[in-house]
Write a protein that holds these residues in place. Structure first.
Motif, PDB file in Angstrom:
ATOM      1  N   ASN A 288       0.848  -1.175   0.000  1.00 34.86           N
ATOM      2  CA  ASN A 288       0.000   0.000   0.000  1.00 34.86           C
ATOM      3  C   ASN A 288       0.890   1.233   0.000  1.00 34.86           C
ATOM      4  O   ASN A 288       1.670   1.465   0.925  1.00 34.86           O
ATOM      5  CB  ASN A 288      -0.883  -0.026   1.258  1.00 34.86           C
ATOM      6  CG  ASN A 288      -1.940   1.051   1.217  1.00 34.86           C
ATOM      7  OD1 ASN A 288      -1.741   2.108   0.606  1.00 34.86           O
ATOM      8  ND2 ASN A 288      -3.065   0.771   1.850  1.00 34.86           N
ATOM      9  N   THR A 289       0.779   2.058  -1.055  1.00 28.83           N
ATOM     10  CA  THR A 289       1.623   3.238  -1.165  1.00 28.83           C
ATOM     11  C   THR A 289       1.432   4.195   0.001  1.00 28.83           C
ATOM     12  O   THR A 289       2.374   4.852   0.460  1.00 28.83           O
ATOM     13  CB  THR A 289       1.318   3.980  -2.482  1.00 28.83           C
ATOM     14  OG1 THR A 289       1.467   3.078  -3.565  1.00 28.83           O
ATOM     15  CG2 THR A 289       2.280   5.143  -2.668  1.00 28.83           C
ATOM     16  N   SER A 290       0.200   4.263   0.505  1.00 28.53           N
ATOM     17  CA  SER A 290      -0.054   5.169   1.624  1.00 28.53           C
ATOM     18  C   SER A 290       0.756   4.782   2.856  1.00 28.53           C
ATOM     19  O   SER A 290       1.114   5.636   3.677  1.00 28.53           O
ATOM     20  CB  SER A 290      -1.551   5.169   1.971  1.00 28.53           C
ATOM     21  OG  SER A 290      -1.975   3.881   2.385  1.00 28.53           O
ATOM     22  N   GLU A 291       1.060   3.498   3.000  1.00 27.62           N
ATOM     23  CA  GLU A 291       1.874   3.066   4.134  1.00 27.62           C
ATOM     24  C   GLU A 291       3.299   3.590   3.986  1.00 27.62           C
ATOM     25  O   GLU A 291       3.935   3.960   4.973  1.00 27.62           O
ATOM     26  CB  GLU A 291       1.867   1.532   4.231  1.00 27.62           C
ATOM     27  CG  GLU A 291       0.501   0.979   4.623  1.00 27.62           C
ATOM     28  CD  GLU A 291       0.493  -0.536   4.647  1.00 27.62           C
ATOM     29  OE1 GLU A 291       1.377  -1.139   4.013  1.00 27.62           O
ATOM     30  OE2 GLU A 291      -0.391  -1.109   5.288  1.00 27.62           O
ATOM     31  N   ALA A 292       3.800   3.597   2.735  1.00 27.44           N
ATOM     32  CA  ALA A 292       5.138   4.137   2.503  1.00 27.44           C
ATOM     33  C   ALA A 292       5.166   5.627   2.801  1.00 27.44           C
ATOM     34  O   ALA A 292       6.128   6.144   3.375  1.00 27.44           O
ATOM     35  CB  ALA A 292       5.559   3.879   1.052  1.00 27.44           C
ATOM     36  N   VAL A 293       4.101   6.320   2.422  1.00 27.53           N
ATOM     37  CA  VAL A 293       4.007   7.756   2.698  1.00 27.53           C
ATOM     38  C   VAL A 293       4.031   7.998   4.206  1.00 27.53           C
ATOM     39  O   VAL A 293       4.698   8.928   4.692  1.00 27.53           O
ATOM     40  CB  VAL A 293       2.724   8.340   2.077  1.00 27.53           C
ATOM     41  CG1 VAL A 293       2.538   9.791   2.503  1.00 27.53           C
ATOM     42  CG2 VAL A 293       2.779   8.236   0.552  1.00 27.53           C
ATOM     43  N   ALA A 294       3.320   7.175   4.949  1.00 29.41           N
ATOM     44  CA  ALA A 294       3.269   7.337   6.403  1.00 29.41           C
ATOM     45  C   ALA A 294       4.583   6.950   7.064  1.00 29.41           C
ATOM     46  O   ALA A 294       4.927   7.451   8.139  1.00 29.41           O
ATOM     47  CB  ALA A 294       2.133   6.477   6.968  1.00 29.41           C
ATOM     48  N   LEU A 295       5.322   6.069   6.431  1.00 27.82           N
ATOM     49  CA  LEU A 295       6.541   5.541   7.022  1.00 27.82           C
ATOM     50  C   LEU A 295       7.704   6.524   6.965  1.00 27.82           C
ATOM     51  O   LEU A 295       8.470   6.655   7.926  1.00 27.82           O
ATOM     52  CB  LEU A 295       6.921   4.242   6.317  1.00 27.82           C
ATOM     53  CG  LEU A 295       8.157   3.501   6.826  1.00 27.82           C
ATOM     54  CD1 LEU A 295       7.951   3.068   8.268  1.00 27.82           C
ATOM     55  CD2 LEU A 295       8.431   2.285   5.940  1.00 27.82           C
ATOM     56  N   LEU A 296       7.855   7.242   5.864  1.00 27.27           N
ATOM     57  CA  LEU A 296       9.030   8.092   5.670  1.00 27.27           C
ATOM     58  C   LEU A 296       9.251   9.117   6.780  1.00 27.27           C
ATOM     59  O   LEU A 296      10.388   9.327   7.205  1.00 27.27           O
ATOM     60  CB  LEU A 296       8.962   8.776   4.303  1.00 27.27           C
ATOM     61  CG  LEU A 296       9.293   7.890   3.100  1.00 27.27           C
ATOM     62  CD1 LEU A 296       9.137   8.664   1.805  1.00 27.27           C
ATOM     63  CD2 LEU A 296      10.699   7.323   3.212  1.00 27.27           C
TER      64      LEU A 296
END
Length: 556
Positions: free
Chosen positions: A106-114
């Motif tokens: 899920n791309t949104s998880e990557a966004v939240a992770l950074l």
């Protein structure tokens, strides 16, 4: 890796083009690194749910498929059209695109992770299709990781919007040392806007734009921004066929990069004039270690008046000129300069047929290269004089580790001429004699060298496409091959058009497998294996707790 001459299935990933450790660019491995294309999911306690580490593991996991076919070196097309084209194997343990995990990140998880990773220094999202069209939201968070040093986005199917968003990344990551956008076609035509983000005094050391569909306008933009990248060490523009016409602009910019150590221009549409432009600039790159001009067929004649400039490259380790349609005049000029390249460790002249017939024999000068470890001259139409010159020179190459003479028919019946070389080559690890018209006597010579106790370091042996060797010859070889205790790959396949029954020698080979404890690849394609022996092959790995890949085309 290479891909050396024709890419073989058993070439290691270290030899392949994309995975080879670049000369220079000594980027340290950071503890703050995330690899979406390599990490495996970590098993965590179900009670705790998804921890941050398992989230990272999920997101930063992807496939590492073969490079697109357009990227592989095409030497084989100039060799024997009847020879089958081997496919490169993927790295063990990495799933191919057809085997990718059904769980889509899920791309949104990557966004939240950074934002949670302020000390992140290395971000590799290569070979993940889901990145295409979804990169921009991730890049909007890139300011949270201002310490980023390495950004790899190769083969992510980036869209135009993704590509254009990269300008801001370059603006907000002043410590960036490596940028890899290879195999993203939409980079072409949009590169000028990306490069606007590169500031004066950039720390960028490695820039890879392989197979990005770059245009002549992109090439001009590159030339204009290169003066800002005075720390550049590795520059790869390979497989961009439209940049040859604008090479003068690029070279002019590269004159401001005195630390350049690797220049890759494989399949770039270079011409005779391109070689002259490059030659005039060699003096500006005193640290150059690697020069790849391969698969540029229009450069014929370009070295006639430019080869002498190579003498400026005192530290050159790798020179790749395979499939460059070298003329006799080119070879004559190279013959004069090769002895001056005393640091040369790897030389690839494959698929240049004039090498084997030129009156000014380049191969006679190899004796002046004491550090030469890799010599690839497959498909060079070696004749008597050229082969004799090679034999005489090879005895002065104590560091030789890889010798590839494939697709040179004159070797057949004359391998005995290399007898002393094979005895002296104590470091030899790879010997490729594919499609050399070998006969039984040649195999006898090879066996005699093995029996005496030489070639003990040999790891890969390719004897494929030599269909004139008798069953007796294969029997003698099969009985003695266990003496090569470090052998990891052996190929004795027949040519694509030929099929042949296995003789009694095959039982000797099966018996030898138990003693070849390092062997992981055995190529025996187009040998008709009796059903009981096929069962033996299937049973072997399980019974002996081994993991040998038997390539015998049982489904053909």
């Amino acid at each position: 890796m290479a891909e050396p001459g024709p890419h073989h299935p058993w070439q290691t990933l270290a030899e392949s083009k994309e995975e080879k450790q670049p000369e220079g660019g000594n980027l340290r491995k950071s503890p703050f690194s995330l690899f979406m294309n390599q990490l495996q999911r970590k098993k965590s306690s179900e009670k705790e749910g998804k921890s941050q580490s398992s989230l990272v593991s999920r997101l930063f996991k992807g496939s590492k498929p073969n490079p697109p076919q357009s990227d592989l070196k095409k030497e084989n097309s100039e060799l024997e059209t009847t020879d089958s084209q081997p496919e490169m194997e993927t790295e063990a343990g990495i799933k191919t695109q057809t085997e990718t995990n059904s769980e889509t990140p899920n791309t949104s998880e990557a966004v939240a992770l950074l934002p949670l990773l302020p000390d992140l220094e290395e971000l590799d999202v290569s070979w993940n299709d889901f990145i295409g069209g979804a990169l921009k939201p991730i890049l909007l968070q890139i300011h949270h990781v201002s310490k980023l040093k390495i950004l790899r986005l190769s083969n992510c199917r980036l869209t135009t919007d993704d590509v254009l968003a990269l300008e801001e990344v370059l603006n907000t990551t002043p410590d960036l040392e490596e940028l890899n956008l290879s195999w993203n076609s939409n980079v072409g035509g949009n590169l000028s806007q990306i490069l606007q983000g590169i500031q004066e005094g950039s720390k960028l050391q490695i820039l890879k734009l392989m197979d990005c569909n770059l245009t002549a306008e992109d090439a001009a933009s590159i030339g204009q921004v290169l003066p800002r990248m005075q720390n550049l060490e590795v520059f790869d523009l390979s497989i961009n066929r439209n940049i040859g016409c604008s090479l003068s602009t690029i070279v002019q910019g590269l004159k401001n990069t005195p630390s350049l150590k690797a220049l890759e221009l494989h399949t770039c549409g270079l011409t005779q004039n391109s070689i002259q432009i490059l030659g005039a600039a060699f003096a500006h790159w005193p640290e150059l270690r690697r020069l790849d001009l391969s698969s540029n067929k229009e450069v014929e004649g370009g070295f006639k008046d430019s080869a002498a400039h190579l003498a400026h490259l005192k530290h050159l380790n790798v020179l790749d000129l395979h499939q460059c349609s070298l003329s006799e005049e080119d070879i004559e000029s190279l013959t004069q300069v090769i002895p001056l390249l005393s640091s040369l460790q790897e030389l690839d002249l494959s698929a240049n047929k004039k090498v084997g017939s030129s009156s000014e024999n380049l191969l006679s000068r190899l004796r002046f290269l004491p550090d030469l470890a890799t010599l690839i001259i497959n498909g060079c139409a070696l004749g008597k004089d050229a082969f004799t010159a090679l034999v005489e020179s090879s005895m002065y190459l104590p560091s030789l580790k890889i010798l590839d003479l494939s697709w040179n028919k004159y070797v057949g019946g004359n391998l005995n001429m290399l007898l002393e070389t094979l005895k002296l080559s104590v470091m030899l690890q790879v010997l490729r004699l594919r499609s050399c018209s070998l006969v039984t006597e040649d195999l006898t010579v090879l066996v005699s060298v093995i029996q005496i106790g030489h070639l003990t370091k040999l790891q890969q042996l390719d004897l494929s496409y030599n269909d004139n060797i008798s069953d007796e010859g294969w029997a003698t070889f099969s009985q003695n091959v266990p003496l090569l205790k470090e052998l990891t790959a052996l190929d004795i396949s027949l040519r694509p058009a030929n099929f042949r029954e296995c003789g009694l020698w095959f039982e000797h080979l099966l018996n030898s497998l138990t003693k070849l404890t390092m062997l992981s690849e055995l190529g025996i394609q187009r040998w008709r294996i009796p059903a009981p022996h096929e069962d033996d092959l299937e049973y072997f790995n399980h019974h002996h707790k081994r993991s040998i890949h038997f390539d015998y085309g049982k489904f053909q």
